[in-house]
Scaffold this motif. Structure first.
Motif, PDB file in Angstrom:
ATOM      1  N   VAL A  55      30.472 -39.795   4.215  1.00 37.21           N
ATOM      2  CA  VAL A  55      29.391 -38.803   3.861  1.00 37.21           C
ATOM      3  C   VAL A  55      29.006 -39.083   2.318  1.00 37.21           C
ATOM      4  O   VAL A  55      27.755 -38.244   1.899  1.00 37.21           O
ATOM      5  N   SER A  56      29.391 -39.996   1.382  1.00 36.72           N
ATOM      6  CA  SER A  56      29.249 -40.254   0.107  1.00 36.72           C
ATOM      7  C   SER A  56      29.782 -41.950   0.068  1.00 36.72           C
ATOM      8  O   SER A  56      30.623 -42.267   0.871  1.00 36.72           O
ATOM      9  N   PRO A  57      29.352 -42.433  -0.921  1.00 26.64           N
ATOM     10  CA  PRO A  57      30.089 -43.871  -1.120  1.00 26.64           C
ATOM     11  C   PRO A  57      31.493 -43.827  -1.362  1.00 26.64           C
ATOM     12  O   PRO A  57      32.214 -44.927  -1.060  1.00 26.64           O
ATOM     13  N   GLN A  58      32.083 -42.751  -1.746  1.00 26.75           N
ATOM     14  CA  GLN A  58      33.677 -42.555  -1.980  1.00 26.75           C
ATOM     15  C   GLN A  58      34.407 -41.782  -0.949  1.00 26.75           C
ATOM     16  O   GLN A  58      35.427 -41.715  -0.959  1.00 26.75           O
ATOM     17  N   TRP A  59      33.810 -41.145  -0.134  1.00 27.79           N
ATOM     18  CA  TRP A  59      34.320 -39.994   0.857  1.00 27.79           C
ATOM     19  C   TRP A  59      34.087 -40.231   2.208  1.00 27.79           C
ATOM     20  O   TRP A  59      32.771 -40.285   2.347  1.00 27.79           O
ATOM     21  N   ALA A  60      34.951 -40.375   3.193  1.00 30.85           N
ATOM     22  CA  ALA A  60      34.865 -40.258   4.572  1.00 30.85           C
ATOM     23  C   ALA A  60      35.502 -39.351   5.125  1.00 30.85           C
ATOM     24  O   ALA A  60      36.794 -38.849   4.857  1.00 30.85           O
ATOM     25  N   VAL A  61      35.205 -38.782   6.545  1.00 32.15           N
ATOM     26  CA  VAL A  61      35.846 -38.107   7.358  1.00 32.15           C
ATOM     27  C   VAL A  61      36.240 -39.073   8.214  1.00 32.15           C
ATOM     28  O   VAL A  61      35.310 -39.903   8.732  1.00 32.15           O
ATOM     29  N   THR A  62      37.605 -39.145   8.817  1.00 25.47           N
ATOM     30  CA  THR A  62      37.895 -40.105  10.031  1.00 25.47           C
ATOM     31  C   THR A  62      38.941 -39.466  11.031  1.00 25.47           C
ATOM     32  O   THR A  62      39.398 -38.377  10.616  1.00 25.47           O
ATOM     33  N   GLY A  63      38.830 -39.942  12.227  1.00 27.65           N
ATOM     34  CA  GLY A  63      39.665 -39.583  13.493  1.00 27.65           C
ATOM     35  C   GLY A  63      39.545 -40.529  14.476  1.00 27.65           C
ATOM     36  O   GLY A  63      38.794 -41.305  14.641  1.00 27.65           O
ATOM     37  N   GLY A  64      40.651 -40.160  15.323  1.00 29.59           N
ATOM     38  CA  GLY A  64      40.677 -41.344  16.355  1.00 29.59           C
ATOM     39  C   GLY A  64      42.064 -41.137  17.060  1.00 29.59           C
ATOM     40  O   GLY A  64      42.814 -40.124  17.028  1.00 29.59           O
ATOM     41  N   TYR A  65      42.397 -42.214  17.942  1.00 31.47           N
ATOM     42  CA  TYR A  65      43.540 -42.116  19.068  1.00 31.47           C
ATOM     43  C   TYR A  65      44.265 -43.533  19.218  1.00 31.47           C
ATOM     44  O   TYR A  65      43.064 -44.526  18.859  1.00 31.47           O
ATOM     45  N   PHE A  66      45.214 -43.711  19.224  1.00 31.88           N
ATOM     46  CA  PHE A  66      46.056 -45.075  19.508  1.00 31.88           C
ATOM     47  C   PHE A  66      47.183 -44.681  20.003  1.00 31.88           C
ATOM     48  O   PHE A  66      47.826 -43.598  20.142  1.00 31.88           O
ATOM     49  N   ARG A  67      47.907 -45.881  20.689  1.00 39.03           N
ATOM     50  CA  ARG A  67      49.114 -45.780  21.187  1.00 39.03           C
ATOM     51  C   ARG A  67      50.201 -46.266  20.227  1.00 39.03           C
ATOM     52  O   ARG A  67      50.026 -47.474  19.656  1.00 39.03           O
ATOM     53  N   ASN A  68      51.080 -45.274  19.961  1.00 33.76           N
ATOM     54  CA  ASN A  68      51.878 -45.693  18.512  1.00 33.76           C
ATOM     55  C   ASN A  68      52.818 -46.516  19.012  1.00 33.76           C
ATOM     56  O   ASN A  68      53.059 -47.197  20.171  1.00 33.76           O
ATOM     57  N   SER A  69      53.708 -46.868  17.987  1.00 30.76           N
ATOM     58  CA  SER A  69      54.800 -47.892  17.929  1.00 30.76           C
ATOM     59  C   SER A  69      55.909 -47.582  18.986  1.00 30.76           C
ATOM     60  O   SER A  69      56.898 -47.979  19.321  1.00 30.76           O
ATOM     61  N   LEU A  70      55.898 -46.255  19.402  1.00 31.18           N
ATOM     62  CA  LEU A  70      57.054 -45.588  20.240  1.00 31.18           C
ATOM     63  C   LEU A  70      56.369 -45.569  21.714  1.00 31.18           C
ATOM     64  O   LEU A  70      57.114 -44.907  22.386  1.00 31.18           O
ATOM     65  N   SER A  71      55.277 -46.013  21.927  1.00 33.38           N
ATOM     66  CA  SER A  71      54.570 -46.128  23.215  1.00 33.38           C
ATOM     67  C   SER A  71      54.190 -44.745  23.571  1.00 33.38           C
ATOM     68  O   SER A  71      54.118 -44.504  24.727  1.00 33.38           O
ATOM     69  N   ALA A  72      53.766 -43.978  22.665  1.00 36.13           N
ATOM     70  CA  ALA A  72      53.229 -42.432  22.979  1.00 36.13           C
ATOM     71  C   ALA A  72      51.955 -42.398  22.294  1.00 36.13           C
ATOM     72  O   ALA A  72      51.690 -43.112  21.313  1.00 36.13           O
ATOM     73  N   PRO A  73      51.217 -41.316  22.807  1.00 37.50           N
ATOM     74  CA  PRO A  73      49.792 -41.262  22.356  1.00 37.50           C
ATOM     75  C   PRO A  73      49.774 -40.691  20.787  1.00 37.50           C
ATOM     76  O   PRO A  73      50.673 -39.833  20.581  1.00 37.50           O
ATOM     77  N   SER A  74      48.926 -41.149  20.091  1.00 36.84           N
ATOM     78  CA  SER A  74      48.816 -40.628  18.591  1.00 36.84           C
ATOM     79  C   SER A  74      47.285 -40.191  18.297  1.00 36.84           C
ATOM     80  O   SER A  74      46.527 -41.055  18.686  1.00 36.84           O
TER      81      SER A  74
END
Length: 159
Positions: A55-74
């Motif tokens: 939203v600016s050169p210094q700030w962002a909004v982020t989000g997402g999904y991955f399968r974590n190291s414990l084989s669970a969804p994060s």
């Protein structure tokens, strides 16, 4: 007629996103991790997908999904801060803060099973044109017996 309406919606959605994410919209692909001095076995392949809306050169909004190291969804969401004084050509430093799910946070977690908790993680970000990579230093989560972890993401910029 429906095709015309869909095209009009896509065009307006694109222009609205371009306005909000005026400093860049990135797709992130989580690819793996490295656990520093693990006491047990963890998955090192952690596929996932996310987005960064700058939203600016210094700030962002982020989000997402991955399968974590414990084989669970994060799932994760939060903000990224990268002040100008830590930008050097193609590389910059940043910090991400927010929430993440999929781990046992014990007394620090919330939700009925304490599987959602806070995260603050430094990042090394590299970008060249429309491609880039993130290296994330994820702090330990003692209640899940997780050590310090390095996460690796590839990035593609849409605009």
């Amino acid at each position: 007629m429906a095709l015309f309406a869909l095209a009009a919606f896509a065009t307006s959605a694109h222009s609205a996103a371009a306005e909000i994410c005026g400093n860049g919209l990135w797709a992130d692909a989580m690819i793996g991790s490295y656990h520093v001095h693990p006491k047990k076995h963890f998955d090192q392949f952690n596929p996932g997908i996310g987005a960064e809306c700058w939203v600016s050169p210094q700030w962002a909004v982020t989000g997402g999904y991955f399968r974590n190291s414990l084989s669970a969804p994060s799932f994760y969401g939060g903000g990224v801060w990268s002040p100008e004084f830590v930008h050097w050509g193609y590389v910059r430093l940043a910090v991400m803060g927010g929430v993440i799910s999929g781990y046992d946070y014990g007394k620090w977690g919330f939700g009925h099973d304490h599987k959602v908790g806070p995260v603050a993680a430094p990042l090394i970000m590299a970008e060249y044109g429309r491609i880039g990579a993130n290296i994330i230093l994820i702090p330990p989560i003692p209640s899940s017996d997780l050590p310090f972890t390095l996460g690796f993401q590839l990035r593609v910029r849409f605009w």
